[in-house]
Design a protein around this motif. Structure first.
Motif, PDB file in Angstrom:
ATOM      1  N   PRO A 169       0.818  -1.217   0.000  1.00 46.64           N
ATOM      2  CA  PRO A 169       0.000   0.000   0.000  1.00 46.64           C
ATOM      3  C   PRO A 169       0.847   1.261   0.000  1.00 46.64           C
ATOM      4  CG  PRO A 169      -0.889  -1.600   1.537  1.00 46.64           C
ATOM      5  CD  PRO A 169       0.435  -2.140   1.077  1.00 46.64           C
ATOM      6  N   GLY A 170       0.427   2.224  -0.766  1.00 48.17           N
ATOM      7  CA  GLY A 170       1.140   3.492  -0.862  1.00 48.17           C
ATOM      8  C   GLY A 170       0.795   4.189  -2.154  1.00 48.17           C
ATOM      9  N   ASP A 171       0.783   5.504  -2.141  1.00 49.31           N
ATOM     10  CA  ASP A 171       0.438   6.256  -3.348  1.00 49.31           C
ATOM     11  C   ASP A 171       1.447   5.994  -4.453  1.00 49.31           C
ATOM     12  OD1 ASP A 171      -1.805   7.389  -2.261  1.00 49.31           O
ATOM     13  OD2 ASP A 171      -0.762   9.174  -1.526  1.00 49.31           O
ATOM     14  N   THR A 172       0.942   5.862  -5.670  1.00 46.25           N
ATOM     15  CA  THR A 172       1.809   5.703  -6.836  1.00 46.25           C
ATOM     16  C   THR A 172       2.361   7.061  -7.244  1.00 46.25           C
ATOM     17  OG1 THR A 172       0.538   3.810  -7.628  1.00 46.25           O
ATOM     18  CG2 THR A 172       1.894   4.957  -9.239  1.00 46.25           C
ATOM     19  N   ARG A 173       3.646   7.103  -7.512  1.00 48.12           N
ATOM     20  CA  ARG A 173       4.284   8.321  -8.039  1.00 48.12           C
ATOM     21  C   ARG A 173       4.825   7.980  -9.424  1.00 48.12           C
ATOM     22  NH1 ARG A 173       6.235   8.697  -2.562  1.00 48.12           N
ATOM     23  NH2 ARG A 173       8.231   7.815  -3.218  1.00 48.12           N
ATOM     24  N   LEU A 174       3.972   8.134 -10.409  1.00 48.26           N
ATOM     25  CA  LEU A 174       4.349   7.802 -11.775  1.00 48.26           C
ATOM     26  C   LEU A 174       5.518   8.656 -12.254  1.00 48.26           C
ATOM     27  CD1 LEU A 174       3.428   5.859 -13.980  1.00 48.26           C
ATOM     28  CD2 LEU A 174       1.895   7.642 -14.838  1.00 48.26           C
ATOM     29  N   ARG A 175       5.655   9.815 -11.681  1.00 42.63           N
ATOM     30  CA  ARG A 175       6.769  10.693 -12.045  1.00 42.63           C
ATOM     31  C   ARG A 175       8.114   9.998 -11.807  1.00 42.63           C
ATOM     32  NH1 ARG A 175      10.086  14.285  -9.323  1.00 42.63           N
ATOM     33  NH2 ARG A 175      10.801  16.084 -10.548  1.00 42.63           N
ATOM     34  N   ASP A 176       8.212   9.194 -10.745  1.00 42.90           N
ATOM     35  CA  ASP A 176       9.468   8.497 -10.457  1.00 42.90           C
ATOM     36  C   ASP A 176       9.830   7.543 -11.591  1.00 42.90           C
ATOM     37  OD1 ASP A 176       9.401   9.858  -8.093  1.00 42.90           O
ATOM     38  OD2 ASP A 176       8.849   8.127  -6.851  1.00 42.90           O
ATOM     39  N   LEU A 177       8.840   6.820 -12.113  1.00 47.15           N
ATOM     40  CA  LEU A 177       9.088   5.894 -13.215  1.00 47.15           C
ATOM     41  C   LEU A 177       9.528   6.648 -14.463  1.00 47.15           C
ATOM     42  CD1 LEU A 177       8.918   3.132 -14.622  1.00 47.15           C
ATOM     43  CD2 LEU A 177       6.466   3.523 -14.911  1.00 47.15           C
ATOM     44  N   LEU A 178       8.871   7.758 -14.775  1.00 48.72           N
ATOM     45  CA  LEU A 178       9.196   8.515 -15.990  1.00 48.72           C
ATOM     46  C   LEU A 178      10.579   9.159 -15.885  1.00 48.72           C
ATOM     47  CD1 LEU A 178       5.712  10.199 -16.597  1.00 48.72           C
ATOM     48  CD2 LEU A 178       6.624   8.109 -17.625  1.00 48.72           C
ATOM     49  N   GLU A 179      10.919   9.665 -14.707  1.00 48.13           N
ATOM     50  CA  GLU A 179      12.238  10.259 -14.519  1.00 48.13           C
ATOM     51  C   GLU A 179      13.335   9.202 -14.596  1.00 48.13           C
ATOM     52  OE1 GLU A 179      13.192  13.428 -14.302  1.00 48.13           O
ATOM     53  OE2 GLU A 179      11.115  13.978 -14.728  1.00 48.13           O
ATOM     54  N   ARG A 180      13.026   8.009 -14.095  1.00 45.31           N
ATOM     55  CA  ARG A 180      13.987   6.905 -14.193  1.00 45.31           C
ATOM     56  C   ARG A 180      14.219   6.544 -15.650  1.00 45.31           C
ATOM     57  NH1 ARG A 180      18.286   4.246 -12.711  1.00 45.31           N
ATOM     58  NH2 ARG A 180      18.071   2.046 -12.205  1.00 45.31           N
ATOM     59  N   ARG A 182      14.068   8.556 -18.193  1.00 44.43           N
ATOM     60  CA  ARG A 182      14.912   9.591 -18.799  1.00 44.43           C
ATOM     61  C   ARG A 182      16.381   9.302 -18.551  1.00 44.43           C
ATOM     62  NH1 ARG A 182      13.416  15.401 -16.968  1.00 44.43           N
ATOM     63  NH2 ARG A 182      15.145  15.824 -18.394  1.00 44.43           N
ATOM     64  N   ALA A 183      16.695   8.743 -17.396  1.00 49.47           N
ATOM     65  CA  ALA A 183      18.086   8.451 -17.065  1.00 49.47           C
ATOM     66  C   ALA A 183      18.591   7.181 -17.751  1.00 49.47           C
ATOM     67  CB  ALA A 183      18.236   8.313 -15.545  1.00 49.47           C
ATOM     68  N   VAL A 184      17.687   6.221 -17.981  1.00 43.44           N
ATOM     69  CA  VAL A 184      18.101   4.923 -18.509  1.00 43.44           C
ATOM     70  C   VAL A 184      18.140   4.914 -20.037  1.00 43.44           C
ATOM     71  CG1 VAL A 184      17.407   2.501 -18.723  1.00 43.44           C
ATOM     72  CG2 VAL A 184      17.327   3.628 -16.493  1.00 43.44           C
ATOM     73  N   ALA A 185      17.119   5.463 -20.694  1.00 42.52           N
ATOM     74  CA  ALA A 185      17.040   5.455 -22.155  1.00 42.52           C
ATOM     75  C   ALA A 185      17.900   6.582 -22.704  1.00 42.52           C
ATOM     76  CB  ALA A 185      15.592   5.591 -22.610  1.00 42.52           C
ATOM     77  N   LYS A 186      19.149   6.279 -22.978  1.00 42.57           N
ATOM     78  CA  LYS A 186      20.100   7.314 -23.406  1.00 42.57           C
ATOM     79  C   LYS A 186      19.873   7.747 -24.845  1.00 42.57           C
ATOM     80  CE  LYS A 186      22.509   7.172 -19.536  1.00 42.57           C
ATOM     81  NZ  LYS A 186      22.572   8.327 -18.607  1.00 42.57           N
ATOM     82  N   HIS A 187      19.542   6.786 -25.702  1.00 38.82           N
ATOM     83  CA  HIS A 187      19.376   7.088 -27.125  1.00 38.82           C
ATOM     84  C   HIS A 187      17.891   7.120 -27.477  1.00 38.82           C
ATOM     85  CE1 HIS A 187      23.667   6.502 -27.502  1.00 38.82           C
ATOM     86  NE2 HIS A 187      23.550   5.299 -26.959  1.00 38.82           N
ATOM     87  N   ARG A 188      17.594   7.781 -28.581  1.00 38.48           N
ATOM     88  CA  ARG A 188      16.201   7.917 -29.008  1.00 38.48           C
ATOM     89  C   ARG A 188      15.584   6.537 -29.182  1.00 38.48           C
ATOM     90  NH1 ARG A 188      12.265  11.069 -30.911  1.00 38.48           N
ATOM     91  NH2 ARG A 188      11.258  10.631 -32.904  1.00 38.48           N
TER      92      ARG A 188
END
Length: 321
Positions: A169-180, A182-188
């Motif tokens: 249980p806990g609120d989902t922070r979708l922003r964390d997934l999207l920011e992650r 950005r860091a992982v997908a280096k190339h288009r």
């Protein structure tokens, strides 16, 4: 045999069984219906320089070669040889609310089937697939399955996905997934954000930032019961994110009307967020066939691509004149 090894063998057999089932029930059906359309659904982002030519109205300004432009005093753009292989990332929201389903299929089942089908279709032609697995706010960070090709890697990705436990249980922070991402997908790359988008606010800006660099598709998981409540009398509802419970009277027409209005307001908010971010949205329902939803999305996307290309050709010469 150690218990851990036995459990891993069971999980592997379950993954293989799921893959075979979807190959027969969905993938083969799509092969006949799409007739190769999915092969050009996501074109490569060519990286090899093929030629230089003068800029024409409608060209992507990001392809302007500023050194040549300064030397010749005329804007020139770079043309590329298309690389047909692409890297595809599945951003998978495995938070508590995704486990909900009012029928025999939950949103997590839908997430699993969609990821399996798309990864199988994409890896058939040498494309690389990877995944970020987000288990909710209690996760320190989304775990990463690097983007690779091949059936063995596909089985590994699916095994990791199925092995990710239901979120606490806990609120989902979708922003964390999207920011992650950005860091992982280096190339288009092509990014599928697979979620019900039930999240704490603040993810919209991160989605826009991702879409500036990558080709992003929002895959929204929905269940009909989230849009309208039937008349069931007094029932207990539990928040899948926080585990909070409350009694509601679904026999009250005014309550059902307020529930439907709130659901529609959320629909409008999500539609606006996707439009502002410039991302396509594929909606998958727990009560609808996956193959038909994918077929409809593919045909609609190809129609828009064709319309955009035609508009560009028609407007270019007029503006130049």
């Amino acid at each position: 045999m150690p218990a851990g090894t036995a459990l891993a063998s069971v999980d592997a057999r379950q993954t293989e069984a799921l893959l075979r089932r979807l190959e027969w029930t969905v993938v083969r059906r799509l092969d006949g219906l799409l007739q190769g359309d999915y092969r050009t659904l996501f074109r490569g982002f060519g990286l090899d320089l093929a030629d230089l030519r003068e800029y024409r109205p409608g060209d992507d300004v990001r392809h302007i070669d500023w050194n040549v432009t300064a030397r010749l005093q005329t804007p020139h753009v770079r043309e590329y040889q298309e690389d047909r292989e692409v890297s595809v990332w599945f951003l998978l929201d495995l938070s508590g609310s995704v486990g909900f389903g009012s029928g025999s299929v939950s949103k997590r089942d839908l997430l699993s089937d969609f990821t399996t089908v798309m990864a199988l279709l994409l890896t058939r032609y040498g494309n690389r697939v990877g995944a970020l697995l987000y288990g909710g706010a209690t996760d320190a960070g989304a775990s990463v399955v690097p983007a690779r090709s091949g059936r063995r890697h596909l089985l590994h990705l699916l095994d990791r996905m199925h092995g990710t436990p239901a979120a606490s249980p806990g609120d989902t922070r979708l922003r964390d997934l999207l920011e992650r991402a950005r860091a992982v997908a280096k190339h288009r790359s092509v990014l599928f954000v697979v979620s019900d988008f039930i999240s704490a606010p603040g993810w919209q800006a991160s989605l826009q930032m991702l879409a500036r660099r990558h080709e992003v598709v929002a895959v929204r998981l929905v269940d009909p019961l989230e849009m309208a409540l039937p008349d069931l009398g007094l029932v207990v509802l539990q928040d899948a994110e926080t585990a909070e419970q409350m009694f509601v009277d679904t026999h009250d027409p005014a309550f059902r009307k307020r529930f439907a209005a709130a659901a529609q307001a959320r629909e409008d908010e999500l539609r606006l967020a996707f439009t502002q971010a410039g991302v396509a949205c594929l909606t998958l329902s727990t009560y609808a066939r996956l193959d038909l939803a994918l077929l409809h999305f593919t045909r609609r996307r190809r129609h828009r691509q064709g319309a955009a290309a035609t508009a560009k050709q028609e407007n270019g010469p007029k503006e130049a004149a």
